[in-house]
Scaffold this active site. Sequence first.
Site, PDB file in Angstrom:
ATOM      1  N   ASP A  80      96.115  67.469  75.935  1.00 23.94           N
ATOM      2  CA  ASP A  80      96.099  67.081  77.282  1.00 23.94           C
ATOM      3  C   ASP A  80      96.763  68.083  78.038  1.00 23.94           C
ATOM      4  OD1 ASP A  80      94.873  65.160  75.939  1.00 23.94           O
ATOM      5  OD2 ASP A  80      95.924  63.672  76.962  1.00 23.94           O
ATOM      6  N   ARG A  85     112.393  59.961  80.425  1.00 20.88           N
ATOM      7  CA  ARG A  85     111.981  60.594  82.230  1.00 20.88           C
ATOM      8  C   ARG A  85     112.792  61.105  82.894  1.00 20.88           C
ATOM      9  NH1 ARG A  85     108.039  61.117  78.870  1.00 20.88           N
ATOM     10  NH2 ARG A  85     107.152  59.514  78.225  1.00 20.88           N
ATOM     11  N   ASP A 130     105.210  55.569  83.366  1.00 20.81           N
ATOM     12  CA  ASP A 130     105.596  56.805  83.199  1.00 20.81           C
ATOM     13  C   ASP A 130     105.659  57.768  84.431  1.00 20.81           C
ATOM     14  OD1 ASP A 130     107.359  57.067  81.115  1.00 20.81           O
ATOM     15  OD2 ASP A 130     105.641  57.223  79.530  1.00 20.81           O
ATOM     16  N   SER A 164      98.390  56.421  70.865  1.00 21.63           N
ATOM     17  CA  SER A 164      99.149  56.835  71.433  1.00 21.63           C
ATOM     18  C   SER A 164     101.274  57.466  71.437  1.00 21.63           C
ATOM     19  CB  SER A 164      98.974  57.165  73.172  1.00 21.63           C
ATOM     20  OG  SER A 164      99.519  58.119  74.105  1.00 21.63           O
TER      21      SER A 164
END
Lengths: 411, 411, 411, 411
Positions: A18, A100, A129, A183
Site C-alpha cells: 500500500d 502515531r 489514524d 487489517s
Amino acid sequence: MRVKDVKKVVLAYSGGLDTSVILKWLQTTYQCEVVTFTADLGQGEELGPAREKALLLGIKPENIFIDDLRETFVKDFVFPMFRANTVYEGQYLLGTSIARPLIAQRQIEIAEQVGADAVSHGATGKGNDQVRFEIGYYSLKPDVKIIAPWREWDLTSRTRLIEFAEQNQIPIAKDKRGEAPFSVDANMLHSSSEGKILEEPWDAPDEIVWQRTISPMDAPDVATEITIDFKNGDAVGINGEALSPATLLTRLNELGKANGIGRLDLVENRFVGMKSRGCYETPGGTILLQAHRAIESITLDREAAHLKDSVMPRYAEVIYNGFWFSPERRMLQALIDASQASVEGTVRLKLYKGNVIVTGRKSPHSLYSMKHVTFDEDQGAYDQFDAQGFIKLNALRLRLGAMAGRKGGTL
Amino acid sequence: MRVKDVKKVVLAYSGGLDTSVILKWLQTTYQCEVVTFTADLGQGEELGPAREKALLLGIKPENIFIDDLRETFVKDFVFPMFRANTVYEGQYLLGTSIARPLIAQRQIEIAEQVGADAVSHGATGKGNDQVRFEIGYYSLKPDVKIIAPWREWDLTSRTRLIEFAEQNQIPIAKDKRGEAPFSVDANMLHSSSEGKILEEPWDAPDEIVWQRTISPMDAPDVATEITIDFKNGDAVGINGEALSPATLLTRLNELGKANGIGRLDLVENRFVGMKSRGCYETPGGTILLQAHRAIESITLDREAAHLKDSVMPRYAEVIYNGFWFSPERRMLQALIDASQASVEGTVRLKLYKGNVIVTGRKSPHSLYSMKHVTFDEDQGAYDQFDAQGFIKLNALRLRLGAMAGRKGGTL
Amino acid sequence: MRVKDVKKVVLAYSGGLDTSVILKWLQTTYQCEVVTFTADLGQGEELGPAREKALLLGIKPENIFIDDLRETFVKDFVFPMFRANTVYEGQYLLGTSIARPLIAQRQIEIAEQVGADAVSHGATGKGNDQVRFEIGYYSLKPDVKIIAPWREWDLTSRTRLIEFAEQNQIPIAKDKRGEAPFSVDANMLHSSSEGKILEEPWDAPDEIVWQRTISPMDAPDVATEITIDFKNGDAVGINGEALSPATLLTRLNELGKANGIGRLDLVENRFVGMKSRGCYETPGGTILLQAHRAIESITLDREAAHLKDSVMPRYAEVIYNGFWFSPERRMLQALIDASQASVEGTVRLKLYKGNVIVTGRKSPHSLYSMKHVTFDEDQGAYDQFDAQGFIKLNALRLRLGAMAGRKGGTL
Amino acid sequence: MRVKDVKKVVLAYSGGLDTSVILKWLQTTYQCEVVTFTADLGQGEELGPAREKALLLGIKPENIFIDDLRETFVKDFVFPMFRANTVYEGQYLLGTSIARPLIAQRQIEIAEQVGADAVSHGATGKGNDQVRFEIGYYSLKPDVKIIAPWREWDLTSRTRLIEFAEQNQIPIAKDKRGEAPFSVDANMLHSSSEGKILEEPWDAPDEIVWQRTISPMDAPDVATEITIDFKNGDAVGINGEALSPATLLTRLNELGKANGIGRLDLVENRFVGMKSRGCYETPGGTILLQAHRAIESITLDREAAHLKDSVMPRYAEVIYNGFWFSPERRMLQALIDASQASVEGTVRLKLYKGNVIVTGRKSPHSLYSMKHVTFDEDQGAYDQFDAQGFIKLNALRLRLGAMAGRKGGTL
C-alpha cells in the site's frame, strides 16, 4: 480534490504494497521528490526490505530514513501513558494511538532537515489514524502541506490498486494479491486487527486473528511468577534485573504471550463518529497496567489516586483522538507526573492462562500502615472514637436536609 | 463516652457471636428494649438460628425481624450501581459498600414501625462500614440515636469478648472460641476477607481465604459459553431464559464460581484515612460488568459513554464512602439512568479459568453501522473527504499556537 | 476532654482579647511554656501592641515571634490561587481560606525551631478555620499535639470570657467588653464579617459591616482607567510600573476600595456541614480576577482554558476545606502552573462604582488571529469549506443515533 | 462545491437583506421551492415586513411560516440552561448559542410538515452558528440536505452581494447599502455584536455598540430594589407578581437595561478553532443568574451544589458547541433538573449602575440552620467536640504521608 503545489514530501513508508503504491502515486500525481521514513517501533518486521524497495522505486539513498525508535517509543510515549493507568472506554490500552504521534514527530523532524514542504501517510479517511498523524503534523509544523492519498485518489478498490502497482512495476508479494481477511497494525505495545471478517460484532473472531498471543486455552497449566520493580512510576526491572524500557516491555510481551494474556475484542467509538470493532493484543501492557496499579495502591495518597482516576478518561480521550502534542495533554501529564515521585517498589504477580494475578506489593515509600489498620491492639495509633465526630459532621448536611423534609438525600 | 438515654434500639443482628454479645451489652449498658433485625442478602447462611438465638437472649417474638431482601438488594441497589460500570480505585466492585445502605434503610423502617429511638450495628471504629451504616441512619432519620458498641465498650480483645459471652450465657460455637484467621463479610454480590493473616500486603493470600470461587487452576479445561440479555441497562436473562434479578445474579455466581472468576486481592484507601488490604470474590458481578460494558459498546452514543466514564469515579467514591442516600448519588443516578433506555440486547461470553471473554454482542437498538465502518465500498454512506475539514478545524487552534511559537502544544 | 501532656506550645496570637485569654488559659490549664506567633498578613493592624501584651502576660522575649509575611502571602499563596481563577461556589474569592495554611506553616516552623510539641489557635469548633489550621499542622508535623481551646474549655459565653480575663489581669479594651455585633477576619486579600447581626440571611447587611470598601453609591462619578501587566500568569505591574506582589495587591486594594469594588454578601456551605452567611470585601482581588481572565482570554489555548475551568471547582474546594498542603492541591497546581508560561501581556480596565470593566487586552504571545477571524477578505487564511466536513463528522454519531430511532439526541 | 439535488428547502429567514439574497440565490441555484421560516424570539423587530418581503420575492403564502416562539424559548431553553448557572469560559451567558437549537427544531418540524428535503441558514463558515444549526438539523432529521450559502457561493464581498440584490430586484434599505460597522445577533436573552470595528481586542468598544442597555454611567443614581420568586429552580415572579417565563424575562430586561446591567466585552474561543471578540448585552439574564445562585445558596445541599458546579463547564461547552439535541446534554440536564425540586423561595436584589446586589434570600425549603451556625448558645444543636474527630480522620492520610517522609502533602 485540487492538487496542491508540492516540492518535496516525507512519506511514512512501511515498505508494504500500500505505501509503495502511495510512493509511486505521489511521484506521479504531484511530480515531487519523495523522501521515505520507516520507523522500527517493534512491529516485528525487518526494515531492510523497506530500504531496498524504496531504492527500487527510485528514491535516492539520502532520501531514505530508517530509524530504530523502540527505546524512545517506550520511554517517552508508552511509559508516560501508563503512569495514568490509561484505558479508553474502560478497556482499550491505546496501543495504536500512542504510536502515531512519535511517527508524526519524526516525520516532521525529517521534513525540517531535508527541507520538505509536505508529508504523507497511508491511513484511510474513515479511521482515527489520519487524525492522529495530521493533528501531530499541524501542531509541530503549522504550515506543512498534508497529502492523504486514501482521501484523494481513485484507487478505491483492491483491483485498481493492484492494477496501478502492476502498471508501475511495484513488486507484489504473492499473498498480497488477494484481499487480506482483516487489517493489522502492530508495534511493540500491541497488535490490532480490524475490518473485513471482523466487521460483524456478533461473530466471535476466528483464532487466526490472534497473532501476538497464544490462546489462554493453550497456555501452560502452571503459573509463572514474576516480580516487577518500579521507580518514579515507571517499570525498571523484572525479577530483580534492571532493564531498559524497550527491553523490559519486550520481556513482558514474551511473558504475556506465553501465558495467553492481553487479548481484547472490543467495539469502540471512533473520533470521526462511528463505532468500529477491533481485536487487540497487548500482552506486556496488560501485565504492566496491573502491576502499576498495584504499586500505586501502597504508595499513592488516596486523593492523589482519586484525582488521577477522575482525569484519566479525559486523558485517554485526548490520546485516542490524536492530541498528544497539545496543551491539554501536557497539562494533564504535569498533574500525573507530579504524583509519581514515590511510586517505587516491587510487585509480585502470577501469570496464568490469561490471568494477571497480583500476589504482593512492597515499597520503601509505602503509605500502608499496619499499625493503623490492624485488627489487633494498635497501642493507640488510631483512636476509634474519632470516627464518631467524623461521621457526625459528614452526616450533618444530610441531617439538616432530612429535618427540612428531604429524607434519604431526596432533593 | 457518655451513655445516651435510650428506650428502644434496633440492632442489625446476624445471629453470630459478636452481635449476640452486642445484643446483651446493649441490654445491660443501656437498660433498653432491643429489637433485632436480620437480613437475608444472600450471604449464604440460614436465618432460622438467628431467631432462635434472639429468643434465647430474651428478645420478645414481636421484636424479632427477619427479612428476605435479596430481590430488593439486586434490583434497587446492585443493578443501579452496575448501570454505571462502577469500580472503586480501578478495580473493586463495591460488594460490601452497596449492601450497607439497604440494611440501614430497613433498620430505620423498623425503628419507625416499633417506635425505637436508637439503632445499633456491629461495625468497628476503624472501618468504612460504620460510616455507611450511620450516614444512612442519619440521612433517613436525622434525630436517631446511634450506638456503635465497638467504639464505646471495653471488650476490645477476643478474650474479654468471650468472657463477657460466658458471663452472660451466650452460646459460643466451638470454632468461634479462638481468633478467626481473618474477618469475612458476605452477601449475594460478594464475599470479602480482611485482617489478621491478610494484613501484610507482600504476602500472597492463603488459598483458604477464597470461599466463594474455585481457583482458576482448578476450573474446568473447557470454556462455558453463555449469553446474557439486557433491557434498560439491566440484565434480564441468561441463555434466553428470563430471570428475576436475584435469581439471575445467583446463576451468574454459580457460573463464575465454577470457572474461577472474580477474585481480587487489593490494597484500597478507606474513607477514614488509612489503607487496607482486602481479598474480594465477586463471581457473578465480574461477569455482569463485562457483559454490561459489551452491550453498552454497541448501544450507547460515544459522548454518553464518555460522560458516564467521567463521572463514574465520583459515583464509586460516593457509594464507597457511604453516601447512597444523598443528593449527589441521586443526581448522578439520574444522569446514569437517563442513558440506559436503549441499552438492550444480548451479549455472548466465554467463561474460562478466571477469564470472562466477550465473543459477541447484538441489539435491536444498535448504533453500530456496518455500512459506515466497512472496509468495503460503502455506497457513499460516509464521505472520506469530510475528514479533511474535520481534521483541519480540530487542528486550527494548535496551528495558531504553533505559529505563535508554541510548537507541539507547548504552553 | 482529657488534658494532653504538653511541654511547649506555639500559639497563633493576634494580641486581641480572645487570643490573650487563650494564652493565659493555656498556661493555666496545661502548665506549659507558651510561644506566641503573630503574623502580619496585611490585616491592617499594628503588631507592636501584640508584643507588649505578650510580654505583659509573661511570655519571654525569645518566645515572641512577629513576622511580616505579606510578600510571601501574595507571592506563594494568593497568586498561585489566582492563576486558576479560583472561586468557591461560583463567587467567593477564598480570602480567609488562603491565609490559614501560611499561618500554620510558619507556626510549625517555629515549633520545630523552639522545640515545641504543641500548637494552638483561636478558631471555634463550628467553623472552617479550625480545619484549615489543623490539617496544615498535621500535614507538616504529623506528631504535633493540637490544642483548640474553643472546643475544650468552658468559657463558652462572653460573660465567662470577660470574667476569666479580669481574674487573670488581662487588659480589656473598652469596646471589647460588650459583644461585637459581628465577627471579623482580615488580611491583605480580604475582610470577612459574619455572625450575630448577620445571621439572618433575609436581612440586608448594615452598612457598618463594610469596612474595607466604600459603597458603590459613594464612589466617584467618573471611572478610573488602569492597566495591569502580567507575566507567567501573575500580575507584575500597574499602569506600566513594576511592583512587588504585596505592593501590587495593596495598590489594587486602594483602587478597588475607592471605586466601591469587591463586596459580596453570600450564603456558603462550610466543610463541617452547615450553611453560613458571610459578607466579604475583596477589592483588589476582584479586579485581579477579571484582569487575569482577560489576559488568559487572548493567550491561553481553548482546551487549556477549558481544562482549567473544569478542575477549578475541585481546586477551590480543596483550598476552602483546608487541604493546601496536600498531594491533590500540588497536583492540581502542577496542571495549572503548566498552563501559565505564555499568560503575559497587558489588560486595560475601567473601575467605576462597583464595576470592573475590561476595555482591552494585548500580549506578545497572543493567540488571537485577526487574519483568521476577520469579517473581511482573509486571503485564504481560513477555508470556510472545511467547516462542512467538521460539522458532518461531529454530527455523524447523532445522525446514526437518529437513524436508529433516537432523534434529537434522545437515549 | 457540487450542487445538491434539492426539491424543497426551508430557509431560516429574517427578512433582512442577507437572507433575502439567500432566498433568491437558493431559487436560482437549486431551482427549488423555498419555504421561509421567521421566528419571533424577542429580537425586537416586527415580523410583518418579513412576510411582505417573502411574498414580494415570490414565496407562496402557504410557504411562509412566522412563529412567536418567545414563551417556548424562555421556558424550554433559557430556563433549563439557567438552572445550571451556566457560563461559558467563566463569563458568557450563551445568549446566541441557546437560541439556535430552537430555530433548528422548528425548521425541521416545518420541513417534515411541508415535505421539504433540505434546510438552509444564513450563518457564515467561520462562526459557531453554522455548527449549532446543522448539528441540530442532523440530530433531528439525519437524512436532511443542508445548504449553507456562505460556504458555497461566490458573493463573498459586500459589493457582490449588493450587485446580486440589485440584479434580482431585492429591495435594499438605504442604511444597508454600506458595510455595517459590526454584526449583530439578538433575541430575548441577549444581543451580541462582533466583527469589523470590534476586531481589535485592545480597542475599547465604541458606545454605539451597546444597543440593549444604557451605560452604567447614565443609569439612575438611586438603586432599584426588587424581589424574584423561584419555584423548581425557575423564576416565576417579580415583586410578588406571578409572570409567564417570557413576560418575566422581558421585565428583567427592562430593569437591567435601565440600570446599566449585563454588558460584557469578551474574547472567547470558537468551536471551529479560532478566538473571536464579542460584545454581549444580557440585562435580564445577568440579574437572573445572580438571583438563581442566591436562592440555591440556601436551598441546595452542599454536595449537590458542588456537583452541579463541577459539570457546569462541560454543560456550557456542550451548548456553546451546538450539541443541545444530544445524549450528553440530556444526561447532564437530568442531573441538573434532579437538583431543583426544592429550589424555591424569594431573593431580594438591588440594581444599581451595573451592579446586581443580593440583599436577602428566604425559602420554605431552606437548609440554612441558624440554630446550628449561630455564634450564640446553640442548646446542643451542634457538638463542637465532633470537629476533633472530623479533623483527625480527614488529616490521617496526610499524617501517614508525613510520617513516610512526605511532609506538607509532597508526593
